[in-house]
Design a protein around this motif. Structure first.
Motif, PDB file in Angstrom:
ATOM      1  N   MET A   4       0.798  -1.255   0.043  1.00 27.29           N
ATOM      2  CA  MET A   4      -0.036   0.074   0.013  1.00 27.29           C
ATOM      3  C   MET A   4       0.830   1.225   0.042  1.00 27.29           C
ATOM      4  O   MET A   4       0.656   2.293  -0.621  1.00 27.29           O
ATOM      5  CB  MET A   4      -0.806   0.200   1.303  1.00 27.29           C
ATOM      6  N   THR A   5       1.900   1.098   0.818  1.00 26.38           N
ATOM      7  CA  THR A   5       2.883   2.386   0.568  1.00 26.38           C
ATOM      8  C   THR A   5       3.268   2.602  -0.626  1.00 26.38           C
ATOM      9  O   THR A   5       3.332   3.875  -1.067  1.00 26.38           O
ATOM     10  CB  THR A   5       4.190   2.087   1.583  1.00 26.38           C
ATOM     11  N   LYS A   6       3.751   1.879  -1.603  1.00 22.86           N
ATOM     12  CA  LYS A   6       4.429   1.838  -2.949  1.00 22.86           C
ATOM     13  C   LYS A   6       3.045   2.392  -3.828  1.00 22.86           C
ATOM     14  O   LYS A   6       3.402   3.153  -4.575  1.00 22.86           O
ATOM     15  CB  LYS A   6       4.979   0.698  -3.427  1.00 22.86           C
ATOM     16  N   ILE A   7       1.934   1.786  -3.629  1.00 25.35           N
ATOM     17  CA  ILE A   7       0.811   2.140  -4.426  1.00 25.35           C
ATOM     18  C   ILE A   7       0.321   3.660  -4.195  1.00 25.35           C
ATOM     19  O   ILE A   7       0.107   4.010  -5.070  1.00 25.35           O
ATOM     20  CB  ILE A   7      -0.395   0.948  -4.042  1.00 25.35           C
ATOM     21  N   ILE A   8       0.657   3.937  -2.915  1.00 22.53           N
ATOM     22  CA  ILE A   8      -0.141   5.351  -2.470  1.00 22.53           C
ATOM     23  C   ILE A   8       0.850   6.152  -3.329  1.00 22.53           C
ATOM     24  O   ILE A   8       0.411   7.244  -3.972  1.00 22.53           O
ATOM     25  CB  ILE A   8      -0.065   5.501  -1.117  1.00 22.53           C
ATOM     26  N   ARG A   9       2.234   5.950  -3.250  1.00 28.95           N
ATOM     27  CA  ARG A   9       3.321   6.787  -3.890  1.00 28.95           C
ATOM     28  C   ARG A   9       2.889   6.650  -5.481  1.00 28.95           C
ATOM     29  O   ARG A   9       3.216   7.895  -5.959  1.00 28.95           O
ATOM     30  CB  ARG A   9       4.740   6.193  -3.550  1.00 28.95           C
ATOM     31  N   ILE A  10       2.569   5.627  -6.062  1.00 27.36           N
ATOM     32  CA  ILE A  10       2.469   5.644  -7.302  1.00 27.36           C
ATOM     33  C   ILE A  10       1.240   6.331  -7.718  1.00 27.36           C
ATOM     34  O   ILE A  10       1.273   7.176  -8.725  1.00 27.36           O
ATOM     35  CB  ILE A  10       2.109   4.196  -7.766  1.00 27.36           C
ATOM     36  N   LEU A  11       0.084   6.185  -6.993  1.00 27.10           N
ATOM     37  CA  LEU A  11      -1.014   6.902  -7.382  1.00 27.10           C
ATOM     38  C   LEU A  11      -0.801   8.717  -7.335  1.00 27.10           C
ATOM     39  O   LEU A  11      -1.675   9.450  -7.960  1.00 27.10           O
ATOM     40  CB  LEU A  11      -2.297   6.644  -6.369  1.00 27.10           C
ATOM     41  N   ASP A  12      -0.022   8.874  -6.556  1.00 26.97           N
ATOM     42  CA  ASP A  12       0.321  10.497  -6.439  1.00 26.97           C
ATOM     43  C   ASP A  12       1.161  11.035  -7.609  1.00 26.97           C
ATOM     44  O   ASP A  12       0.975  12.046  -7.964  1.00 26.97           O
ATOM     45  CB  ASP A  12       1.052  10.713  -5.100  1.00 26.97           C
ATOM     46  N   LYS A  13       1.724  10.055  -8.378  1.00 28.47           N
ATOM     47  CA  LYS A  13       2.622  10.574  -9.592  1.00 28.47           C
ATOM     48  C   LYS A  13       2.119  10.179 -10.991  1.00 28.47           C
ATOM     49  O   LYS A  13       2.527  10.891 -11.865  1.00 28.47           O
ATOM     50  CB  LYS A  13       3.965   9.788  -9.418  1.00 28.47           C
ATOM     51  N   ILE A  14       1.099   9.502 -10.910  1.00 29.62           N
ATOM     52  CA  ILE A  14       0.619   8.955 -12.392  1.00 29.62           C
ATOM     53  C   ILE A  14       0.124  10.010 -13.089  1.00 29.62           C
ATOM     54  O   ILE A  14      -0.816  10.887 -12.438  1.00 29.62           O
ATOM     55  CB  ILE A  14      -0.129   7.557 -12.403  1.00 29.62           C
ATOM     56  N   ASP A  15      -0.001  10.023 -14.596  1.00 31.20           N
ATOM     57  CA  ASP A  15      -0.904  10.683 -15.381  1.00 31.20           C
ATOM     58  C   ASP A  15      -1.184  10.077 -16.527  1.00 31.20           C
ATOM     59  O   ASP A  15      -1.136   8.656 -16.552  1.00 31.20           O
ATOM     60  CB  ASP A  15      -0.106  11.956 -15.861  1.00 31.20           C
ATOM     61  N   HIS A  16      -2.078  10.251 -17.640  1.00 29.18           N
ATOM     62  CA  HIS A  16      -2.476   9.663 -18.482  1.00 29.18           C
ATOM     63  C   HIS A  16      -1.720   8.913 -19.670  1.00 29.18           C
ATOM     64  O   HIS A  16      -2.102   8.148 -20.296  1.00 29.18           O
ATOM     65  CB  HIS A  16      -3.667  10.629 -19.473  1.00 29.18           C
ATOM     66  N   ARG A  17      -0.318   9.450 -19.469  1.00 26.39           N
ATOM     67  CA  ARG A  17       0.684   8.524 -20.150  1.00 26.39           C
ATOM     68  C   ARG A  17       1.515   7.449 -19.340  1.00 26.39           C
ATOM     69  O   ARG A  17       2.606   7.071 -19.953  1.00 26.39           O
ATOM     70  CB  ARG A  17       1.737   9.602 -20.940  1.00 26.39           C
ATOM     71  N   GLY A  18       1.121   7.180 -18.312  1.00 25.87           N
ATOM     72  CA  GLY A  18       1.950   6.381 -17.362  1.00 25.87           C
ATOM     73  C   GLY A  18       1.468   4.912 -17.592  1.00 25.87           C
ATOM     74  O   GLY A  18       0.577   4.457 -18.057  1.00 25.87           O
ATOM     75  N   LEU A  19       2.747   4.166 -17.298  1.00 26.96           N
ATOM     76  CA  LEU A  19       2.510   2.523 -17.310  1.00 26.96           C
ATOM     77  C   LEU A  19       2.524   2.229 -15.825  1.00 26.96           C
ATOM     78  O   LEU A  19       3.485   2.357 -15.452  1.00 26.96           O
ATOM     79  CB  LEU A  19       3.739   1.948 -18.171  1.00 26.96           C
TER      80      LEU A  19
END
Length: 783
Positions: free
Chosen positions: A396-411
């Motif tokens: 969850m710690t990693k997922i939260i960090r990911i959700l804060d950074k993604i945009d429409h061009r992310g993988l």
């Protein structure tokens, strides 16, 4: 770009692999500097340069940067006035040589065939410092010693040194041969201590030999004495050695001054050669991995063709095919543990990072890679006792960090999404996270064991199921990825194969809710139906492609035959004219002879008879040319009968009606093909007329069939028919004909083959294939 996922995707190991393929520390630094870029044009440029290096390596076989050294520290020192050491001077010379060699290799490739725009431009900027290299190598040898030829003074000093050493050794050898000295010697030899020539004396003779003691052995039994007779000579030798050292310093100082004059050029050469070292390491990596530069897209889908993880052995790795984009925004992979789900996940992410770093990737043609703004991965379990993080908390710690950074061009890559907590809550959390990321517009690849996520992938318009297959018979994973099909639950099958009793397995099945069981069955059946539909669609597409290819092939052959017919017409006209011209010349010669004879015997032949004969000859060669027949057609409403000549509109070719199937359908013989065509697709040929009468009659192909039926005839009758038919077929321009003689006793076939073997216009013949009539037909190729 995001750095936190690089280790999880093993990106750093790939960089190490490529760094190990470089020749120098310069190349290693170039690879170390490489990072994935989110800029499309920058990635495109880097991949283009990599492709050029791969082409260069492929064409040259190997690339030599032998002699290239990191001379940057030496250049810094020389700009501050320092004198270079011998090794530094030699490294500069070999680096200049390496630059000249690679520049020469590039020039040897023809530019019109191999542009290599970037590499050529860079190589042409390498400064050719030939004079400096020659001067360094004139002064310094490969043994890293300054040559005596470097200066007149150095040569003179070294000659004195050689002469002085010889005198000292001669003096000492004379002493060693003296009987008085021999009893003092520990060993009869000459050695050196403190750069002075000495002889070993027994310790008890310390005061018996005049001289200077320079050393003694560890036991103290031996003294190394410089006899007084050679002290002066040793002193002189030492003076010359100091002179030699000063002269070498002068030579190195002069070379350093020459280097200082071209430090800018050398600095530029080093930058170019270091970059080339890194590029050729990428190219060598591509050769070893059988990798390629993928097609790049700015907004299109990710398409992988036979993609492999580069850290896995090529012989054992199972390649994957995968498409992500367009209508498929998320792929949910299910399957057994150790079945290859995580490897698939890593392969997708790693190849994306490699592409955006300008590295070649191990895939096949047809692979398309987009440029992502970021590649985010939650892979592995990072439990920490110090941080008190559980498996779920770590994810969850990693997922939260990911959700804060993604945009429409992310993988985004999720491994075992929702794992580490209550299955019901974990599945619900996983679905919510997937929905959130999909709304952001990201591309997703996720692995899971939850049936709820299979349902999510099956029902969501932008998601699709995938699975890694498991062989229940061998209890081994196949590592094969199958997109569109969810992974089946193999727990009961595996347990049964391992020997668990049927009673326990049945009891376990009863514990599963009926809804969940039916859901699993529905998903599996729907996935199976989808897979079968896709397979049928693929087969239909292949059949259509084959039909299109056959149609184009037939059209091409007809066009080819028409061209050959016209060529044959022209050839026949030329041959006819040649024959008539030859006959005319021969007749003129006869007439000339007749006139001569007539002069001798005028009473036997008259001149008007000769003139009449000449006139007849001239009339035999009117000089007309062949004119293509003008076709006229019967009305569209006119009924067709068997034997009518028609033209197929769709093919543009002529044929003959051989059978009336219905009022609107006819079987038409077109060349060697029999086609079923509608009346609307046929035009009846009414007649053909020519505007000029040809000198030689050439049969039109529309009146000559591509086959002749000989069944029921005797061999002699058949051969007469074949002889006439071959003439007609040759004049009509056919290259292939069919002789139908039936199977019977084989006598007719044997007679036909004997005749064909001797015919001068028969190129070859063979029995018909099954679809052509088998042994009842002979297929003849005409010259």
């Amino acid at each position: 770009m995001e750095h936190s996922s690089w280790n999880a995707l093993e990106y750093t190991q790939i960089k190490e692999m490529i760094k190990n393929l470089t020749v120098t520390s310069l190349g290693k630094e170039e690879i170390e500097k490489v990072e994935p870029s989110a800029n499309f044009h920058q990635v495109e440029h880097q991949l283009q340069i990599t492709a050029e290096a791969m082409d260069f390596l492929r064409l040259r076989g190997e690339v030599s940067l032998y002699g290239l050294e990191d001379i940057r520290n030496a250049l810094k020192r020389v700009t501050k006035g320092s004198i270079l050491q011998i090794e530094e001077c030699w490294d500069i010379a070999t680096t200049i040589h390496a630059g000249r060699q690679i520049k020469s290799s590039m020039r040897q490739l023809p530019e019109e065939n191999v542009p290599l725009t970037y590499l050529r431009k860079n190589c042409e900027q390498i400064a050719s410092l030939d004079e400096l290299e020659e001067e360094i190598k004139r002064c310094i040898g490969e043994d890293l010693d300054v040559k005596s030829a470097a200066s007149v003074e150095l040569r003179s000093i070294r000659q004195k040194l050689v002469s002085g050493r010889q005198r000292i050794q001669e003096t000492l050898h004379q002493m060693l041969r003296s009987t008085r000295i021999q009893k003092m010697l520990q060993e009869s030899l000459i050695t050196i201590r403190n750069d002075r020539y000495v002889i070993p004396i027994k310790a008890e003779y310390r005061g018996s030999l005049a001289g200077i003691v320079h050393d003694q052995s560890a036991s103290g039994a031996t003294l190394y004495v410089e006899p007084a007779s050679v002290v002066a000579l040793n002193n002189q030798l030492r003076t010359w050695e100091l002179d030699e050292s000063r002269e070498i310093d002068k030579i190195l100082s002069a070379l350093s001054d020459l280097v200082a004059e071209v430090t800018n050029e050398l600095t530029q050469n080093i930058a170019i050669l270091g970059e080339l070292d890194g590029l050729f390491a990428k190219a060598e990596f591509a050769r070893i991995q059988r990798a390629m530069v993928p097609k790049l897209t700015n907004k299109g889908p990710l398409v992988l063709k036979q993609a492999r993880h580069p850290l896995l052995a090529r012989e054992t790795a199972v390649p994957i095919d995968l498409m992500l984009g367009k209508d498929t925004q998320a792929i949910i992979i299910t399957g057994p543990n150790t079945g290859g789900k995580t490897v698939t996940l890593k392969t997708v992410g790693l190849l994306a990072l490699m592409t955006q770093s300008g590295f070649p990737i191990p895939v096949l043609e047809g692979t398309v890679m987009p440029v992502f703004s970021g590649i985010f991965a939650d892979i592995g379990d990072e439990q920490s006792i110090e941080q008190s993080l559980s498996t779920f908390s770590s994810h969850m710690t990693k997922i939260i960090r990911i959700l804060d950074k993604i945009d429409h061009r992310g993988l985004v890559l999720f491994d075992e999404l929702g794992a580490g907590t209550d299955p019901t809550e974990g599945a619900a959390m996983a679905v919510a996270i997937l929905n959130h990321v999909l709304k952001k517009g990201c591309s997703i690849v996720a692995t899971t064991h939850y049936s709820e996520l299979k349902v999510f992938a099956h029902t969501h318009p932008n998601a699709v199921n995938a699975s890694v297959q498991f062989d229940v018979e061998t209890l081994r994973p196949t590592y094969k990825l199958e997109v569109g099909v969810p992974g089946e639950s193999n727990a009961f099958s595996i347990a049964k194969r391992l020997g668990l009793s049927d009673a326990i397995i049945e009891a376990a099945k009863e514990e599963i809710s009926q809804e969940e069981s039916r859901l699993e069955e529905v998903i599996t059946s729907l996935a199976k139906a989808k897979r079968e539909a896709e397979e049928e669609g693929t087969r239909a597409l292949h059949l259509r492609e084959e039909a299109e290819k056959l149609y184009q092939d037939v059209r091409g052959k007809w066009q080819h035959w028409e061209e050959e017919k016209h060529q044959l017409h022209e050839k026949a006209r030329q041959e006819a004219r040649s024959i008539v011209n030859k006959a005319t010349r021969e007749a003129e010669e006869v007439l000339t002879e007749l006139r001569a004879w007539a002069k001798e015997r005028p009473q036997d032949i008259k001149e008007h008879k000769l003139t009449e004969a000449r006139s007849k000859l001239e009339q035999a060669n009117p000089g007309v040319t062949l004119v293509a027949p003008v076709e006229t057609f019967a009305p569209e409403t006119e009924l067709l009968s068997v034997g009518d000549e028609v033209k197929a509109k769709s093919f543009g070719q002529k044929g003959t009606v051989v059978e009336i199937l219905t009022d609107n359908q006819y079987r038409v013989q077109v060349g060697s093909l029999k086609l079923v065509l509608n009346r609307t697709g046929l035009t009846k040929l009414k007649s053909t007329v020519s505007t000029t009468k040809p000198i030689t009659s050439v049969r039109s192909r529309s009146f000559v069939k591509s086959e002749i039926d000989l069944r029921g005839k005797l061999v002699e009758e058949a051969l007469l028919d074949i002889e006439k038919y071959l003439d007609d077929a040759i004049l009509a321009g056919f290259k292939q004909i069919h002789l139908i003689h039936g199977k019977g006793t084989g006598a007719l076939r044997k007679g036909v083959h004997t005749y064909l073997a001797k015919h001068r216009r028969v190129a070859s013949y063979r029995n018909g294939e099954y679809s052509e009539g088998g042994l009842g037909v002979t297929v003849v190729e005409l010259k």
